[in-house]
Design an enzyme around this catalytic site. Sequence first.
Site, PDB file in Angstrom:
ATOM      1  N   GLU A 329       0.819  -1.214   0.000  1.00  0.00           N
ATOM      2  CA  GLU A 329       0.000   0.000   0.000  1.00  0.00           C
ATOM      3  C   GLU A 329       0.853   1.264   0.000  1.00  0.00           C
ATOM      4  OE1 GLU A 329      -2.809  -0.537  -0.855  1.00  0.00           O
ATOM      5  OE2 GLU A 329      -3.075  -2.609  -0.242  1.00  0.00           O
ATOM      6  N   HIS A 332       2.062   2.286  -3.445  1.00  0.00           N
ATOM      7  CA  HIS A 332       1.076   3.060  -4.213  1.00  0.00           C
ATOM      8  C   HIS A 332       1.245   4.568  -4.028  1.00  0.00           C
ATOM      9  CE1 HIS A 332      -1.554   0.383  -6.326  1.00  0.00           C
ATOM     10  NE2 HIS A 332      -1.789  -0.378  -5.260  1.00  0.00           N
ATOM     11  N   GLU A 351      -1.017  -0.668 -10.577  1.00  0.00           N
ATOM     12  CA  GLU A 351      -0.856  -1.960  -9.918  1.00  0.00           C
ATOM     13  C   GLU A 351       0.393  -2.727 -10.332  1.00  0.00           C
ATOM     14  OE1 GLU A 351      -2.475  -2.372  -7.430  1.00  0.00           O
ATOM     15  OE2 GLU A 351      -4.301  -1.210  -7.662  1.00  0.00           O
ATOM     16  N   TYR A 403      -1.525  -6.975 -11.725  1.00  0.00           N
ATOM     17  CA  TYR A 403      -0.621  -7.043 -10.572  1.00  0.00           C
ATOM     18  C   TYR A 403       0.652  -7.811 -10.933  1.00  0.00           C
ATOM     19  CZ  TYR A 403      -4.419  -5.216  -7.715  1.00  0.00           C
ATOM     20  OH  TYR A 403      -5.401  -4.424  -7.182  1.00  0.00           O
TER      21      TYR A 403
END
Length: 538
Positions: A329, A332, A351, A403
């Site tokens: 996280e 990001h 992603e 991903y």
Amino acid sequence: MKKLLLIAFLTVLTSKAQVLTGQRAYTRADTLRGSLRTERNFDVKKYHLDITVHPAKKFINGSNTIEFIPHENLSTIQIDLFDNMNVDSITHHGKQLNYIREFNAVFINGNFKKGAKDRIVFYYSGNPIIAKRAPWDGGFVFTKDANGNDWIATACQGTGASLWWPNKDHQSDEPEEGMSIKVAVPNGLMNVSNGRFKGNKDLGNGFTRWDWEVRNPINNYDVALNIGDYVHFGETYKGLDLDYYVLRYNLDKAKIQFEEVKPMMDCFQEKFGQYPFKEDGYKLVETPHLGMEHQSAVAYGNKYKKGYMGSDLSGTGVGLKWDFIIIHETGHEWFGNSLTSSDIADMWIHESFTAYSENVYTECRWGYEDGQKYVNGTAKMIQNDIPIIGDYGVNSEGSGDMYYKGALMLNTIRHIIDNDTKWWTILRSYAEHFKHQIISTKDVVDYFEKESGLKLKPVFDQYLRYTKIPTLEIQQDGKDILYRWNADVANFNMPVDVSLQSEPKRLTPTTKWKKLKKSRVDDLKVMTSEFYINVKRM
């Protein structure tokens, strides 16, 4: 951090949230949400969100003041708010405006002049959607902590921020001047949102308002409420403010677990450049859902375990050396929050790079071999079901392969470049060059081609726009080896490293047969740990 995967085991293991994948029969509502229509031809400058949350009723009410500049004279503008929420009134310089609603779009009638900074105040209320399994689906989470205190959070990536607050709900427009977030909650609870804490005020009616200020542009879906019986601790580390908000009874565990933030920041700032929201600080906030990349207020719900809730997504053991939610996280913050795709069809820009940041962190801490072991281990989660790039203009993402197929694509490009000094320079300059910008797939491909000096578009296209990965076909032809690529991209070409009789060699296959003279297929080993490809010996 969104959706995934279709296999039940992977659904348990992967930290994805609300994704609109594989949809092809698009509706009027999809177009209203996903397209940049004339009614959206304005630039949001700042949001001022001021609301009250009523936990017992699962109800919110308040207003959002929207400052914007039209790019042309507009008689109607579109602001988005889910149709289960009430529009109480909309005012413009003190006068009420007329509006009509269509699906989750609110069309507001007025006289908005090109180039003139303007504002409307949008008053609203209602019971927002409650997520059934956040963060995999979007909405509010209303729950209780172990002491019986209200514990509330939001998670709305994919589903849309307009499920709980009115905004221009399109990824291409972020408020350049930031955002003010004021949230009143029952006395005894705290609200933690994005940006810097500006103070709290007892309103004298059983509620306390908590004020936060975001100075940087911010994605709508990153705007978050986190309400609970929180305690705070933190420090300044190498000039960056680190703040943590956790449930009171988890303070001791958090002080141990969150120590990982410091080596992570060392790694990411070395590889990706300075933390992109220094003015707003960095926070981890404990949440009743698994996690989300809420800008400057990263949601953390990994229960103070290593790996992904105690499991290793790579299946190699390497992923149990670190806390998945902290690393993924926070990655990001650079990829998704700082640089943002203009259409969610290009969410791979968020992603793929963030999934690759897991490998980057592993390599920073434990070396190249562990990094490669981890990234290759994640290949087992790839489905090759539909293209990674979705359909534009209809609010639709592509495959969840964005991903780890995306991460393996980047690992492949690293080895195509075959110069780690150059690779790390490009990766860092990419994050810095597009800092706080809205970009597209073309922007990314053009940048990597320019900085590497290589024709990488066929590589990006094959991995992102088609389901199959390239297959290197090899066959014996007398005393020689014949080899070629089997791929969807016309005239596909990509170098690949092999070992021939234990000697390293680089091949440059195309879609036409090439010959490796006086060689035997049995003596050829393809470096599939460095290149995410199939090999077919014919």
